[in-house]
Design a protein around this motif. Structure first.
Motif, short mmCIF file in Angstrom:
data_model
loop_
_atom_site.label_atom_id
_atom_site.label_comp_id
_atom_site.label_asym_id
_atom_site.label_seq_id
_atom_site.Cartn_x
_atom_site.Cartn_y
_atom_site.Cartn_z
N UNK A 134 0.86 -1.19 0.00
CA UNK A 134 0.00 0.00 0.00
C UNK A 134 0.89 1.24 0.00
N UNK A 135 0.75 2.07 -1.04
CA UNK A 135 1.56 3.28 -1.18
C UNK A 135 0.68 4.50 -0.96
N UNK A 136 1.03 5.32 0.03
CA UNK A 136 0.27 6.53 0.36
C UNK A 136 0.99 7.75 -0.19
N UNK A 137 0.53 8.25 -1.33
CA UNK A 137 1.14 9.43 -1.95
C UNK A 137 0.37 10.70 -1.63
N UNK A 138 -0.64 10.61 -0.76
CA UNK A 138 -1.38 11.80 -0.35
C UNK A 138 -0.66 12.56 0.75
N UNK A 139 -1.26 13.68 1.18
CA UNK A 139 -0.64 14.53 2.21
C UNK A 139 -1.10 14.18 3.62
N UNK A 140 -2.05 13.26 3.74
CA UNK A 140 -2.55 12.88 5.05
C UNK A 140 -2.29 11.42 5.36
N UNK A 173 -5.47 2.54 11.09
CA UNK A 173 -6.28 1.33 11.27
C UNK A 173 -6.43 0.57 9.94
N UNK A 174 -5.30 0.44 9.24
CA UNK A 174 -5.32 -0.19 7.91
C UNK A 174 -5.32 -1.72 8.07
N UNK A 175 -6.23 -2.38 7.38
CA UNK A 175 -6.33 -3.83 7.43
C UNK A 175 -6.51 -4.37 6.01
N UNK A 176 -5.82 -5.49 5.70
CA UNK A 176 -5.90 -6.12 4.37
C UNK A 176 -6.42 -7.54 4.54
N UNK A 210 -5.58 -12.63 6.24
CA UNK A 210 -5.81 -11.27 6.74
C UNK A 210 -4.59 -10.78 7.50
N UNK A 211 -4.25 -9.50 7.30
CA UNK A 211 -3.09 -8.93 7.97
C UNK A 211 -3.39 -7.48 8.34
N UNK A 212 -3.14 -7.12 9.61
CA UNK A 212 -3.37 -5.75 10.10
C UNK A 212 -2.08 -4.96 9.97
N UNK A 270 -9.43 -1.87 4.32
CA UNK A 270 -10.21 -0.94 5.14
C UNK A 270 -9.26 -0.05 5.92
N UNK A 271 -9.66 1.22 6.11
CA UNK A 271 -8.82 2.18 6.83
C UNK A 271 -9.66 3.40 7.22
#
Length: 321
Positions: A189-195, A199-202, A217-219, A249-250
């Motif tokens: 998961x790549x977060x290129x946003x500014x925020x 609570x990220x779950x896959x 499943x992995x948290x 989910x996040x």
């Protein structure tokens, strides 16, 4: 307001040592009376100042969504709690010590605000592109004229929020991704946003061409802005053309629950293709066994030949004797 409050004392004409009542009679002022009148006048003055200070209030703030590098409209409502109308009402923003600027004027005005009424003042505020999302205070100043013609001012501040757009991208990384082999699959998961997101779950809900060994499943927890995190799974690769379907989910920067369904292809190689790409090396066990066998055969015949030669020499010596 102060003028209205002071009317209660208009019937007194006070001098240093005496006063003239409403019948025109002069009376000497007792020390206790002096103190009482002084405290009364002071109390009226203080109450008047408090009344003026609380009479004009910032009633509410309405803000459009504001993102880094963008402009949003801000509307503030100023309410008149005085017992009289006020005129020439001006509201100005003091942005000198903030990161913000205005698109247009930093001042807005209304001709008047009626008693117990409110008016709206509008501003367009721009946030710099490098600002960090979060809450910020905006100082303001209100200037107005009351019924006796004097000009009053009130200063304060209100809060605005700079939001962050969530910008996520996804990918997979594999280890030992060869048909018939066990390996690792990492969901990236790549977060290129500014925020930040939290609570990220896959959860892998569907697979094709591979089997998830153990939990699907992995948290992850938090994925910071301009960063990435991975969820790892043990898998058995079964065929080429594999793929996975995962639910992510996040909670976004505004603490709102979000859910995304992501489908990603997974590259899986045959043994032959893996050898061609030098992802694996061909086993040399058979060659090593063959070499050992050849050496053993050579050694066996060499020993046999040597023994035969030795026996021949022994016989020849016996014949000569």
């Amino acid at each position: 307001m102060l003028n209205k409050s002071s009317k209660c004392c208009n019937f007194l004409k006070v001098t240093n040592k005496s006063f003239i009542n409403e019948k025109g009679e002069r009376r000497d002022m007792k020390p206790q009376t002096k103190i009482t009148i002084t405290l009364g006048v002071l109390a009226v003055y203080i109450l008047s100042m408090i009344s003026l200070a609380s009479a004009i209030v910032l009633d509410s703030v309405n803000q459009e969504s504001l993102y880094p590098g963008q402009t949003a409209n801000i509307q503030i409502d100023i309410k008149n709690n005085l017992n009289d109308d006020i005129e020439d009402v001006s509201v100005s923003l003091d942005l000198s010590e903030t990161l913000f600027t205005t698109s247009g004027s930093s001042e807005d005005s209304q001709d008047d605000i009626a008693e117990d009424d409110k008016e709206t003042f509008s501003f367009d505020i721009k946030a710099p592109s490098n600002i960090k999302p979060g809450d910020y205070n905006i100082p303001y100043n209100v200037e107005y004229t009351i019924s006796n013609g004097s000009t009053e001012e009130k200063s304060g501040s209100f809060g605005i929020t700079v939001k962050a757009k969530t910008e996520l991208s996804y990918g997979v990384e594999t280890q030992n991704n060869i048909i018939g082999s066990k390996g690792k699959l990492s969901f990236k998961i790549i977060n290129s946003g500014l925020g930040d997101i939290s609570f990220v779950n896959v959860q892998i809900i569907s697979t094709n061409g591979l089997e998830v060994l153990g939990s699907g499943e992995d948290y992850i927890g938090t994925v910071n802005s301009n960063d990435f995190e991975t969820a790892s799974f043990d898998v058995l690769y079964k065929s080429s053309g594999a793929s996975i379907v995962a639910i992510v989910t996040y909670k976004d920067f505004e603490n709102k629950q979000q859910q995304e369904t992501v489908t990603l292809p997974v590259k899986v190689y045959t043994q032959e293709k893996a050898l061609e790409l030098e992802l694996i090396t061909k086993s040399k066990t058979t060659m090593y066994v063959g070499v050992v066998m050849v050496v053993l055969v050579i050694w066996f015949f060499y020993r046999k030949w040597k023994k035969a030669k030795k026996d021949k020499l022994k016989r020849e010596k016996q014949q000569e004797a």
